[in-house]
Design a protein around this motif. Structure first.
Motif, mmCIF file in Angstrom:
data_model
loop_
_atom_site.group_PDB
_atom_site.id
_atom_site.type_symbol
_atom_site.label_atom_id
_atom_site.label_comp_id
_atom_site.label_asym_id
_atom_site.label_seq_id
_atom_site.Cartn_x
_atom_site.Cartn_y
_atom_site.Cartn_z
ATOM 1 N N ASP A 1 0.808 -1.219 0.000
ATOM 2 C CA ASP A 1 0.000 0.000 0.000
ATOM 3 C C ASP A 1 0.841 1.269 0.000
ATOM 4 O OD1 ASP A 1 -2.299 -1.541 0.047
ATOM 5 O OD2 ASP A 1 -2.492 -1.491 2.235
ATOM 6 N N SER A 2 2.127 1.146 0.351
ATOM 7 C CA SER A 2 2.992 2.324 0.393
ATOM 8 C C SER A 2 3.674 2.604 -0.940
ATOM 9 C CB SER A 2 4.064 2.150 1.481
ATOM 10 O OG SER A 2 4.972 1.103 1.132
ATOM 11 N N LEU A 3 3.465 1.723 -1.923
ATOM 12 C CA LEU A 3 4.205 1.818 -3.183
ATOM 13 C C LEU A 3 3.905 3.114 -3.931
ATOM 14 C CD1 LEU A 3 6.246 0.274 -4.870
ATOM 15 C CD2 LEU A 3 4.353 -0.947 -5.951
ATOM 16 N N GLU A 4 2.631 3.489 -4.007
ATOM 17 C CA GLU A 4 2.264 4.698 -4.735
ATOM 18 C C GLU A 4 2.943 5.931 -4.144
ATOM 19 O OE1 GLU A 4 0.306 2.272 -3.997
ATOM 20 O OE2 GLU A 4 -0.894 1.744 -5.768
ATOM 21 N N ASN A 5 2.954 6.025 -2.815
ATOM 22 C CA ASN A 5 3.602 7.173 -2.175
ATOM 23 C C ASN A 5 5.105 7.172 -2.432
ATOM 24 O OD1 ASN A 5 1.216 8.186 -1.117
ATOM 25 N ND2 ASN A 5 1.424 7.072 0.818
ATOM 26 N N ARG A 6 5.720 5.986 -2.410
ATOM 27 C CA ARG A 6 7.155 5.900 -2.639
ATOM 28 C C ARG A 6 7.507 6.362 -4.048
ATOM 29 N NH1 ARG A 6 8.329 0.367 -2.274
ATOM 30 N NH2 ARG A 6 7.656 0.573 -0.113
ATOM 31 N N ILE A 7 6.711 5.947 -5.030
ATOM 32 C CA ILE A 7 6.981 6.348 -6.409
ATOM 33 C C ILE A 7 6.815 7.851 -6.569
ATOM 34 C CG2 ILE A 7 6.197 6.113 -8.810
ATOM 35 C CD1 ILE A 7 5.372 3.217 -8.066
ATOM 36 N N SER A 8 5.785 8.398 -5.937
ATOM 37 C CA SER A 8 5.539 9.840 -6.055
ATOM 38 C C SER A 8 6.667 10.664 -5.443
ATOM 39 C CB SER A 8 4.203 10.205 -5.398
ATOM 40 O OG SER A 8 4.265 10.047 -3.992
ATOM 41 N N GLU A 9 7.415 10.069 -4.501
ATOM 42 C CA GLU A 9 8.565 10.758 -3.919
ATOM 43 C C GLU A 9 9.790 10.708 -4.830
ATOM 44 O OE1 GLU A 9 9.095 8.786 -0.226
ATOM 45 O OE2 GLU A 9 7.362 9.733 0.748
ATOM 46 N N LEU A 10 9.766 9.790 -5.803
ATOM 47 C CA LEU A 10 10.925 9.588 -6.671
ATOM 48 C C LEU A 10 10.795 10.262 -8.026
ATOM 49 C CD1 LEU A 10 11.497 5.782 -5.921
ATOM 50 C CD2 LEU A 10 12.975 7.670 -5.190
ATOM 51 N N THR A 11 9.585 10.682 -8.380
ATOM 52 C CA THR A 11 9.381 11.352 -9.669
ATOM 53 C C THR A 11 8.451 12.541 -9.509
ATOM 54 O OG1 THR A 11 8.554 11.115 -11.944
ATOM 55 C CG2 THR A 11 7.509 9.736 -10.254
ATOM 56 N N THR A 12 8.688 13.561 -10.314
ATOM 57 C CA THR A 12 7.833 14.747 -10.302
ATOM 58 C C THR A 12 6.658 14.599 -11.260
ATOM 59 O OG1 THR A 12 9.177 15.780 -12.039
ATOM 60 C CG2 THR A 12 9.805 16.214 -9.757
ATOM 61 N N LYS A 13 6.627 13.514 -12.028
ATOM 62 C CA LYS A 13 5.621 13.338 -13.072
ATOM 63 C C LYS A 13 4.411 12.537 -12.564
ATOM 64 C CE LYS A 13 8.418 15.272 -16.060
ATOM 65 N NZ LYS A 13 9.080 14.495 -17.113
ATOM 66 N N ASN A 14 3.292 12.717 -13.249
ATOM 67 C CA ASN A 14 2.087 11.928 -12.949
ATOM 68 C C ASN A 14 1.569 11.250 -14.215
ATOM 69 O OD1 ASN A 14 1.107 14.108 -14.324
ATOM 70 N ND2 ASN A 14 -0.408 14.705 -12.780
ATOM 71 N N ASN A 15 2.508 10.837 -15.061
ATOM 72 C CA ASN A 15 2.191 10.240 -16.358
ATOM 73 C C ASN A 15 2.185 8.719 -16.318
ATOM 74 O OD1 ASN A 15 4.889 10.032 -15.828
ATOM 75 N ND2 ASN A 15 5.597 10.618 -17.858
ATOM 76 N N TYR A 16 2.017 8.153 -15.130
ATOM 77 C CA TYR A 16 2.078 6.704 -14.993
ATOM 78 C C TYR A 16 0.811 6.176 -14.333
ATOM 79 C CZ TYR A 16 3.397 7.872 -10.189
ATOM 80 O OH TYR A 16 3.414 8.390 -8.922
#
Length: 300
Positions: A199-214
């Motif tokens: 459940d923490s994966l989405e937050n972790r990815i959002s901390e690593l990229t500035t984009k929301n194209n995924y």
């Protein structure tokens, strides 16, 4: 680590629909440091070794069949760097020699420290104490995922990947999908196929990229490393048809889902889809060991 002087092929996978499907064979980048693991390590170790530590030492984390553990051990052996793997599951301490991934890591000179699953869940605390004990060590997170890894994943993209509408990758700890999303071309859509229920994966990815194209899709089959007969059959059929081996934890699950999405009409007609083969083929031996114990079909 130097950028390999090899051409990474992009091969077409025929489909019965009006879309074009391709695979970038990152699994071919290095015989021992496979796929995205090479690029995740690239900046981490180069930035560390630039400081010329007196006693270079890399510490990292992983489970029993971890591709990342295998890659770091191979790196240490090739470059003469001492390595330590913090392994989830204290029960493995007495039987690591029967595990193909851990046996290979030991043969590559990696020391293994086994911890309980409870302690492993608190990796931040473990990292703090390890850094206190080994102040000169480079400590790389589980799966190799951090901001340096994301920077390395940029190298998976080049002029040959610019013309695709969709870029697909399997997702474990999030570093690869974050790097692809961060550095791909404007207008490209990135799909990450989650092979772990976290459940923490989405937050972790959002901390690593500035984009929301995924966009993330569940491809876990119920959990990390979970297999079923349909997935094994798909992997074996895929290799028989296209002469491309798939690993059962990451790329095999991704490709099975991609084919299902194509058949269901998810991708608009005329779409060009690129899937990244992120390696991990060393995991096949361990998966087959478990399948044989259950008297089930193995991966060929």
């Amino acid at each position: 680590m130097k950028i390999p002087d090899i051409h990474i092929p992009i091969v077409e996978i025929p489909t019965e629909k009006n879309v074009k499907l391709f695979m970038k064979r990152e699994d071919l980048i290095h015989p021992y440091i496979s796929g995205n693991k090479f690029w995740k390590l690239f900046w981490n170790v180069n930035q560390y070794l630039e400081h010329r530590p007196q006693n270079s030492f890399i510490i990292t984390f992983g489970g029993a069949f971890s591709n990342h553990i295998s890659a770091v051990a191979a790196f240490g052996n090739l470059y003469g760097v001492k390595t330590l793997g913090i392994i989830r599951g204290e029960e493995l301490e007495q039987k690591w020699m029967h595990n193909p991934t851990l046996l290979s890591a030991k043969r590559n000179g990696m020391n293994l420290k086994f911890v309980t699953r409870e302690d492993y869940r608190h990796k931040d605390k473990l990292t703090f104490f390890l850094q206190q004990e080994f102040p000169e060590a480079l400590i790389i997170p589980e799966g190799g995922t951090n901001h340096s890894a994301v920077k390395g994943v940029k190298m998976m993209l080049n002029e040959h990947t610019k013309d695709f509408d969709y870029l697909c990758t399997a997702v474990g700890t999030g570093g690869t999908v974050a790097g692809i999303a961060e550095f791909c071309e404007y207008g490209q859509k990135v799909i990450g196929f989650k092979v772990v229920q976290d459940d923490s994966l989405e937050n972790r990815i959002s901390e690593l990229t500035t984009k929301n194209n995924y966009h993330l899709i569940d491809a876990s089959l119920g959990g990390y490393g979970k297999l079923n007969e349909e997935n094994v059959r798909f992997i074996n059929d895929f290799k028989a048809k296209y002469n491309i081996p798939l690993d059962p934890v990451y790329t095999g699950k991704m490709m099975q889902n991609v084919f299902e999405m194509i058949n269901e009409g998810y991708f608009p007609e005329g779409s060009k889809i690129l899937c990244f083969h992120t390696g991990g083929l060393q995991g096949i031996e361990g998966a087959n060991m478990l399948l044989e114990k259950q008297n089930k079909t193995v991966i060929v």
